[in-house]
Design an enzyme around this catalytic site. Structure first.
Site, mmCIF file in Angstrom:
data_model
loop_
_atom_site.group_PDB
_atom_site.id
_atom_site.type_symbol
_atom_site.label_atom_id
_atom_site.label_comp_id
_atom_site.label_asym_id
_atom_site.label_seq_id
_atom_site.Cartn_x
_atom_site.Cartn_y
_atom_site.Cartn_z
ATOM 1 N N SER A 91 109.590 64.578 70.448
ATOM 2 C CA SER A 91 109.852 63.652 71.538
ATOM 3 C C SER A 91 110.016 62.282 70.913
ATOM 4 C CB SER A 91 108.696 63.651 72.545
ATOM 5 O OG SER A 91 108.955 62.747 73.599
ATOM 6 N N SER A 92 111.203 61.691 71.080
ATOM 7 C CA SER A 92 111.528 60.443 70.383
ATOM 8 C C SER A 92 110.652 59.293 70.849
ATOM 9 C CB SER A 92 113.002 60.090 70.601
ATOM 10 O OG SER A 92 113.852 61.089 70.112
ATOM 11 N N GLN A 93 110.595 58.253 70.033
ATOM 12 C CA GLN A 93 109.864 57.046 70.362
ATOM 13 C C GLN A 93 110.469 56.413 71.618
ATOM 14 O OE1 GLN A 93 109.408 54.604 66.933
ATOM 15 N NE2 GLN A 93 108.470 52.902 68.025
#
Length: 369
Positions: A91-93
């Site tokens: 899950s990206s920043q």
């Protein structure tokens, strides 16, 4: 005992704090995207993650629940899928997600294809903004798309989630006004260009920065890079793809003085140039107390490896002089004024894909898949 309602209420409070953090940092400026980040529950899309040691941190375990809930509402990427011990999905920043979503320049009614379904969180944000029928998200493995579909439903969104090779796009629902890749591309698949509307563009991490690539013909495109870095996992095309290369044996030859200082490998602008000119690098660092590099190992899938020591000497082994190639690019970096990504552009056609500096006919590097 914490109920689902209690969890949702606590998560909503923490989500509001995260959103305010993004707003204060200037990463989230569009009110429509702010509404999406406030309304879409990240914790429903990220029910667990893996820490640096590979341990599973989950909301279902009382011992890790607080650590999970805190991390999910911080501005940090979270590893959510591992294959044979290697991180293959995350899950990206949230700050880079906000930057990318705003860079899409979305208008009501637009159709979007997302490459890299991941947890489903980004697709949920898109669906909140555009509606389920206008969003398609694709990923390579049913182990990813199945849970993503369920988590999207838990947030109240039902965009089309498909399993397949993202490099081919999803022509069944083309054309798309926007295509967004949440994974790093080595080259831009021409099939994606063909699936754009005439005024559409692809937003993708190309190397270690974001490029906005506009369709100029059925199989031609041109674009420019945005400021700043963007570090993503590579696009996977099959179940066994995307695994990091194992480190070759360390060099045992005598060292030589390096023209590339350790401090330079922490320079994001230089690292972007390397990601284009010498792709496929894997790094390990030696850090001082201030977490600045004092030495490093770097290698490529072909077995080339170099080791920079704290005394400024370097050794190399394998089929090519890898560190010498990095030194050559460092010379280029210095003589061209230490350019950032926003001085670069890209031209794409059936014959070649070329990243160039300052102008299409300027100094350039050909991309290879």
């Amino acid at each position: 005992m914490t109920t689902e309602t209690d969890l949702d209420q606590e998560a909503a409070q923490r989500r509001a704090t995260l959103v305010q953090t993004l707003v204060d940092a200037g990463d989230l400026t569009d009110p429509t995207w702010r509404d999406a980040f406030e309304k879409v529950a990240r914790h429903k899309c990220v029910p667990y993650f893996h820490d640096h040691a590979g341990r599973k941190i989950t909301g279902d375990d009382p011992e890790t629940r607080e650590q999970w809930l805190t991390a999910v509402h911080e501005d940090r990427p979270l590893v959510t899928h591992r294959t044979d011990g290697a991180a293959t999905s995350s899950s990206s920043q949230p700050s880079i997600m906000a930057t990318m979503l705003e860079a899409l320049q979305i208008a009501d009614g637009m159709r979007v294809l997302e490459l890299g379904a991941g947890t489903g969180y980004n697709a949920a944000l898109l669906a909140h903004r555009l509606g389920d029928d206008n969003v398609v998200t694709i990923d390579v493995s049913p182990d990813i798309t199945g849970p993503a579909r369920e988590r999207l439903a838990a947030t109240g969104h039902h965009p089309l989630v498909v399993t397949g090779d993202g490099s081919f796009g999803w022509p069944d629902k083309a054309p798309y006004d926007r295509i967004i890749a949440t994974c790093q591309l080595r080259t831009v698949p021409l099939a994606l260009v063909k699936q754009l509307t005439e005024g559409g563009f692809i937003l993708a991490p190309l190397g270690n920065a974001l490029a906005r690539i506009h369709r100029t013909g059925e199989r031609t495109a041109e674009g420019a890079f945005l400021p700043g870095g963007a570090f993503f996992m590579p696009l996977r095309r099959g179940a066994d793809d995307g695994q990091p290369a194992h480190r070759p044996a360390l060099p045992d030859a005598p060292g030589r003085p390096s023209r590339l200082p350790a401090a330079a490998i922490a320079n994001n602008d230089f690292r972007f140039l390397l990601s284009i000119a010498v792709p496929g690098l894997t790094w390990q660092y030696d850090l001082d107390d201030n977490r600045k590099p004092t030495g490093a190992r770097v290698w490529t899938p072909d077995g080339a490896i170099a080791s920079l020591m704290a005394d400024g000497t370097v050794t190399e082994a394998g089929p090519r002089r890898l560190w010498a190639a990095l030194e050559e690019e460092y010379d280029t970096f210095l003589t061209t004024g230490e350019p950032g990504p926003d001085r670069f552009g890209v031209t794409i056609n059936e014959e070649a894909q070329r990243v160039w500096l300052d102008a299409p006919d300027g100094q350039g590097w050909n991309l290879t898949a």
